[in-house]
Design a protein around this motif. Structure first.
Motif, short mmCIF file in Angstrom:
data_model
loop_
_atom_site.label_atom_id
_atom_site.label_comp_id
_atom_site.label_asym_id
_atom_site.label_seq_id
_atom_site.Cartn_x
_atom_site.Cartn_y
_atom_site.Cartn_z
N THR A 183 0.83 -1.20 0.00
CA THR A 183 0.00 0.00 0.00
C THR A 183 0.86 1.25 0.00
O THR A 183 0.37 2.33 -0.28
N ASP A 184 2.13 1.09 0.34
CA ASP A 184 3.06 2.22 0.34
C ASP A 184 4.29 1.78 -0.43
O ASP A 184 4.77 0.66 -0.24
N ARG A 185 4.80 2.65 -1.28
CA ARG A 185 5.92 2.20 -2.10
C ARG A 185 7.20 2.04 -1.29
O ARG A 185 8.12 1.36 -1.72
N ARG A 186 7.27 2.65 -0.11
CA ARG A 186 8.45 2.45 0.72
C ARG A 186 8.54 1.02 1.24
O ARG A 186 9.63 0.50 1.47
N ASP A 187 7.37 0.38 1.43
CA ASP A 187 7.38 -1.00 1.90
C ASP A 187 7.97 -1.95 0.87
O ASP A 187 8.33 -3.08 1.19
N ASP A 244 2.07 7.13 -9.93
CA ASP A 244 1.74 7.97 -8.78
C ASP A 244 2.28 9.40 -8.93
O ASP A 244 2.06 10.23 -8.05
N ASP A 301 -3.41 3.46 -4.52
CA ASP A 301 -3.71 2.78 -3.26
C ASP A 301 -2.84 1.54 -3.06
O ASP A 301 -2.32 1.33 -1.98
N TYR A 329 0.19 -1.01 -4.80
CA TYR A 329 1.17 -1.33 -5.83
C TYR A 329 1.34 -2.85 -5.89
O TYR A 329 1.50 -3.49 -4.86
N LYS A 342 -7.50 -2.66 2.83
CA LYS A 342 -7.33 -1.22 3.03
C LYS A 342 -8.68 -0.53 3.10
O LYS A 342 -8.91 0.34 3.95
#
Lengths: 164, 160
Positions: free
Chosen positions: A121-125, B121, B127, B129, B150
């Protein structure tokens, strides 16, 4: 007459078993050559196979791998030979799972497993660090860094009997 | 903000409403009929019988963005395509979600050049990836399930 012949096909398919695979519960067997998430391997004695040479990063067509090497000492030994990978990061959103890193690796340290669950859900993950990538040492074996006797592991590819 | 600040903490009312709304949203999330590149082929096979997205209430690919809830960006977005993607996203009615499917949509992948947007993005909020090049249908389904998680964690206090 044509109507009956037409419906024959329809009714034949009504009696067939459904082909749908209920994904989260059951899985279609993947092909032998499927490549998924990476894993960094260890030798049987717990030392890391990765020597931080960054050949995988050079081979990577998508620039997904980042390796930073540091010096091994006999008090704090991570891998055989002079250097080990201090930082090892793979951006899973950049990786195209081609397996070139696997081919380039001189010590067979990086292996693509069959793990396919890679959504974020977050590209950092998506940036997997060395702690996430490295496999756990086998039971009863000390994890790295290890304290070893001087002069035992001088070569990057060690002369261990039947090195695995 | 919103309902809770106007009416105070409604407790059981909002939580039950949350559950009902999120159940409805995850149960019938219609995707937009929209494919860009090779990921779209995997997306098509996800729709087909073996994987069958209708199990998640997603069998209806809407050809108009007005009726779609979910935009699956399946493939690399070129600079020429970027305004189109943005317009499609703007035309979708709220609530709307975006899945960035595959490496190219997520960060440009191997196409690190002037013609390709380095991650969708940059132009629309994403939401979920999904990694893979292209992702297998299982990987896309896992992405959709991640999106469902989510959505289920959303609450009325955040958006009303």
């Amino acid at each position: 007459m044509n109507l009956i012949r037409g419906f024959q096909t329809t009714f034949k398919h009504v009696l067939e078993e459904p082909v749908t695979i209920q994904y989260p519960e059951e899985m279609r067997p993947f092909k032998e050559r499927f490549k998924g998430r990476h894993e960094l391997k260890r030798y049987d004695n717990g030392l890391e196979k990765c020597i931080g040479c960054a050949l995988c990063a050079a081979a990577c067509p998508a620039d997904a791998i980042w390796v930073e090497a540091a010096e091994n000492t006999d008090e704090e030994r991570f891998s055989p030979g002079e250097r080990y990978a201090k930082t090892y990061e793979i951006n899973m959103l950049r990786c195209i799972f081609c397996g070139y890193c696997e081919d380039a690796c001189p010590t067979e340290a990086i292996v693509l497993t069959r793990e396919h669950r890679l959504s974020f859900t977050d590209r950092r993950d998506a940036i997997y660090t060395k702690e996430m990538l490295i496999e756990a040492p086998t039971e009863g074996v000390e994890a790295t860094p290890q304290q070893v006797e001087p002069g035992k592991y001088t070569r990057s590819i060690p002369d261990m009997e039947d090195a695995k | 903000m919103g309902v809770t600040s106007k009416l105070g903490n409604l407790g059981v009312v909002t939580t039950t409403l949350d559950q009902a709304v999120n159940w409805a949203r995850t149960g019938a999330m219609w995707p937009l009929l929209f494919g860009l590149a090779c990921c779209a082929i995997e997306y098509m096979s996800t729709q087909c019988s073996h994987y069958d997205l209708s199990r998640f209430g997603m069998e209806l690919n809407r050809a108009t963005p007005r009726q779609a809830d979910l935009l699956i960006v399946s493939g690399r977005v070129t600079r020429k395509m970027a305004p189109v993607v943005r317009q499609l996203y703007d035309q979708m009615a709220d609530p709307k979600w975006v899945i960035s499917m595959g490496d190219c949509a997520s960060c440009g992948g191997v196409y690190n050049n002037y013609a390709v947007v380095q991650g969708v993005d940059e132009i629309i909020p994403v939401d979920v990836y999904v990694a893979g090049c292209p992702p297998r249908p299982e990987q896309l389904l896992h992405g959709i399930l991640t999106l469902h998680q989510k959505v289920q964690s959303e609450t009325i206090a955040d958006w009303a």
